[in-house]
Design an enzyme around this catalytic site. Structure first.
Site, short mmCIF file in Angstrom:
data_model
loop_
_atom_site.label_atom_id
_atom_site.label_comp_id
_atom_site.label_asym_id
_atom_site.label_seq_id
_atom_site.Cartn_x
_atom_site.Cartn_y
_atom_site.Cartn_z
N GLU A 1 -11.23 32.96 -4.61
CA GLU A 1 -10.05 33.58 -4.01
C GLU A 1 -8.87 33.36 -4.95
OE1 GLU A 1 -8.72 31.94 -0.22
OE2 GLU A 1 -7.46 33.71 0.09
N CYS B 1 -8.05 34.27 3.13
CA CYS B 1 -6.90 34.91 3.78
C CYS B 1 -6.37 36.05 2.93
CB CYS B 1 -5.81 33.89 4.03
SG CYS B 1 -6.31 32.66 5.25
N ASN C 1 -12.42 37.95 7.73
CA ASN C 1 -12.35 36.57 7.24
C ASN C 1 -11.76 35.70 8.32
OD1 ASN C 1 -12.16 34.34 5.18
ND2 ASN C 1 -10.00 34.57 5.74
N GLU C 2 -12.56 34.86 8.90
CA GLU C 2 -12.13 33.90 9.92
C GLU C 2 -11.02 34.46 10.83
OE1 GLU C 2 -9.21 30.66 7.89
OE2 GLU C 2 -11.31 30.36 7.34
#
Ligand code: AHR
Length: 670
Positions: A44, A263, A393-394
């Site tokens: 990321e 994120c 994503n989460e």
């Protein structure tokens, strides 16, 4: 399983071991096939992992697109200095009329009104009299530039002549004292945007260099996408990656790479979601945007470069697309006043779903297809063989998420049943979002569910049985982000203990990746990371070594009951076979403070070669590596003699890998 003399022998050995060892962990003798993709990487752009990190571009803010929305005191000229030499004068402005591409609206305009003449005589020594006469811009890079003597750098820039006469330019690499390390001349001679290139070979090294683009004749010109790359990138790719950092990842032989976040993938509000189409094609046409970790994404490291890198190192690409909702922390929910998760309006969903489907065509379609042609134009006519797509994503499990996830999953499954979809289960190891995420994923029959958790080392040690009881009939697990909080040896060894249990459960845990990967000195937002670096050097954490010891010593079959350990929560072990090489691989972890005995019984395997390889990572629980002391704790390799059965004394706070070669086909029982 056939019952033969070897079974009886194994059982006798097991019983004998049990009698000696008392209450040992007992498993039925058996082996199982395990996921071929267990250990991979998660990349990321956090902590300056991409821009200023793995992406080898040396010019910061090359397209003049920085703005206060990246970080409050940034603007179009951040990292640039206005330079006049030898009494020259003029102006420097940022303009937006007639840019190279609408995605790249800002550019610099240099108006060179007067080019001075050096004075001679007693005053010739004053600073204003130094250098080549002219006016220009100097870029100081990401915390300055490292230049190595004898190495060649590719300089390029887009320029447009605004005044009537062609304009002479001198491009130079300079050290902090203004000494020229390399220099070339250019003439800007087109009224249309045109790309100009020169190569610069440095005569001297410098740890704090900058690049100067100096107009040396009168006139006005526009400049954009001013770029400098070392020619020595990873595999010498243009628009490539920093070779030392990329090699560290290649050395791990990861089965896959998940990207671009985290994120970062679902973004800070829907306008900040990572949209893959904005990141492919010529770099001057990519849409840059704020990085939600508090800086800027040039998208120079975009989907093409991610896929190319995966191919270069034999890793499967695992792109993660937003589930059409933004991060629940959008607008800073962790601070007061955040706006929370934002969802794409329903009327935008058909286009969004098409965007997801187009990615599959871009990656796998023939070069004659619409999106396959974009890939081919970038230099890759062959498909990339994409197998996986992560959606979300989460995310917070809201009804907005669920509705959109269902729509995307349905469309992908209908059009591309060959693609394995990965669902998401919130940011924690359990709880409401976790349960709901699994439920939604299973309802959609996705292949895998992405779990994330960052915990104390003790949590990992008390959860060594987590996956033993997972339902084998539901979706597989992709442990997409995990780490114990810290980069000390004790953190890495707790992770190692846990990883033996991932191997044990690799029939259901199909993939796993530590997070985050990179952290740049002075730009670290997340404290637990695998590789620390600055512009020149890096420090590999014990966590890196553990990951590498597992990923480079993996196989396809797990064997139970090869290593007997006392019922002791500080110990953990696993045995794997790699059918390709025939090697048997033992991993033994001692998280305690004292040496501990483990009994190894290899009678199941034939034709063992006595001389095995041993790698041990051990030391003080608090030990760590830093940029100033990068080799404090490292694995040590040695030879090790193995027997059909032997005792191994696992050092305190250690991971041991023993790799045993075999002469021929060696399995007696399955
Ligand atoms: O790995 C750092 C962050 O942790 C990721 O961006 C996010 O998915 C998780 O919360």
């Amino acid at each position: 399983m056939t019952f033969n003399s070897v079974n009886i022998k194994s059982i006798l050995i097991g019983v004998f071991g049990f009698l000696i060892f008392g209450a040992e962990i007992a498993h039925a003798q058996q082996s199982k096939k395990i996921s071929p993709n267990l250990f991979g990487l998660f990349f990321e752009d956090i902590n300056y992992a991409a821009d200023g990190g793995l992406y080898a571009e040396m010019v910061q803010n090359r397209s003049f697109e920085y703005s206060p929305s990246d970080t409050p005191d940034w603007h179009s000229l951040t990292s640039w200095n206005y330079v006049t030499q030898v009494f020259s004068y003029g102006t420097l402005n940022i303009e937006t009329t007639n840019p190279i591409h609408p995605n790249n609206p800002h550019y610099a305009v240099l108006n060179i009104e007067h080019v001075g003449k050096p004075v001679t005589g007693p005053q010739s020594d004053i600073p204003q009299n130094k250098g080549t006469p002219g006016l220009g811009v100097k870029n100081t890079g990401y915390d300055t530039m490292i230049i190595k003597a004898g190495e060649t750098y590719d300089f390029s820039m887009f320029a447009r002549q605004i005044s009537e006469e062609p304009i002479s330019i001198v491009v130079s690499l300079q050290d902090t004292d203004g000494n020229i390390l390399a220099e070339k001349n250019l003439t800007i001679n087109s009224k249309d945007w045109k790309r100009y290139t020169v190569t610069l070979t440095a005569s001297e090294s410098s740890n704090s260099a900058s690049i100067l683009v100096l107009g040396t004749s009168k006139g006005t010109l526009a400049l954009d996408v001013v770029s400098l790359f070392p020619q020595k990138t990873f595999k010498n790719r243009k628009n490539g990656l920093r070779s030392d950092l990329a090699q560290l990842l290649a050395d791990m032989k990861p089965a896959f790479i998940r990207f671009p976040g985290g994120c970062l993938a679902h973004g800070d509000g829907i306008g900040n979601m990572y949209r893959w189409k904005n990141t492919v094609g010529p770099i001057e046409q990519r849409l840059e945007q704020k990085n939600l970790w508090g800086y800027h994404q040039t998208m120079g490291l975009g989907y093409f470069e991610y896929f190319q890198f995966c191919e270069d190192i034999g890793a499967k690409p695992v792109p993660v697309l937003p589930a059409a909702v933004s991060c629940q922390n959008s607008g800073g929910t962790w601070r007061v006043g955040g706006i929370g998760q934002q969802a794409l309006p329903m009327e935008a969903m058909q286009d969004y779903i098409q965007e997801v489907l187009d990615l599959i065509e871009w990656a796998n379609g023939p070069a004659t297809s619409k999106w396959g042609a974009v890939r081919a134009a970038a230099g890759h006519p062959e498909p990339f063989n994409l197998e996986f797509i992560g959606v979300g994503n989460e995310d917070k499990m809201t009804s907005e998420f669920e509705e959109r996830f269902n729509m995307i999953a349905k469309a992908v499954k209908a059009k591309h049943p060959e693609i394995q979809l990965i669902g998401t289960s919130g940011p924690f190891s359990d709880g409401e979002d976790f349960e709901k995420g699994w439920e939604i994923a299973n309802e959609n029959n996705v292949s895998l569910v992405d779990e994330h958790y960052y915990k104390q080392p003790e949590w990992f040690l008390s959860n060594l049985n987590r996956y033993d009881s997972y339902d084998r009939k539901q979706a597989g697990v992709y442990l997409g982000e995990y780490a114990s909080w810290g980069n000390k040896l004790k953190n890495a060894i707790a992770e190692a203990a846990y990883m033996t249990t991932l191997e044990r459960n690799a029939d259901i845990v199909k993939m796993a990746s530590y997070a985050p990967l990179f952290a740049k000195k002075g730009h670290t937002q997340w404290k637990t990371d695998m590789i620390f670096f600055d512009n020149k050097k890096f420090a590999l954490t014990p966590n890196y070594y553990v990951q590498k010891m597992f990923s480079t010593n993996y196989g396809d079959t797990y064997y139970k009951n090869i290593i007997s350990i006392k019922k002791d929560t500080t110990l953990s072990a696993s045995c794997i076979k790699d059918s390709e090489t025939g090697d048997i691989i033992l991993k033994m972890v001692n998280t305690g403070t004292e040496q501990k005995r483990m009994k190894v019984n290899l009678s199941k395997f034939k034709n063992l070669i006595e001389n095995a390889e041993k790698i041990v990572l051990e030391g003080n629980a608090e030990a760590e590596n830093t940029l100033d002391n990068p080799n404090h704790i490292m694995p040590i390799e040695s030879n090790f003699k193995v027997d059909k059965s032997f005792d191994y004394l696992a050092p305190p706070m250690s991971l041991t890998v023993i790799r045993i070669k075999t002469a021929t086909e060696n399995i007696k029982i399955n």
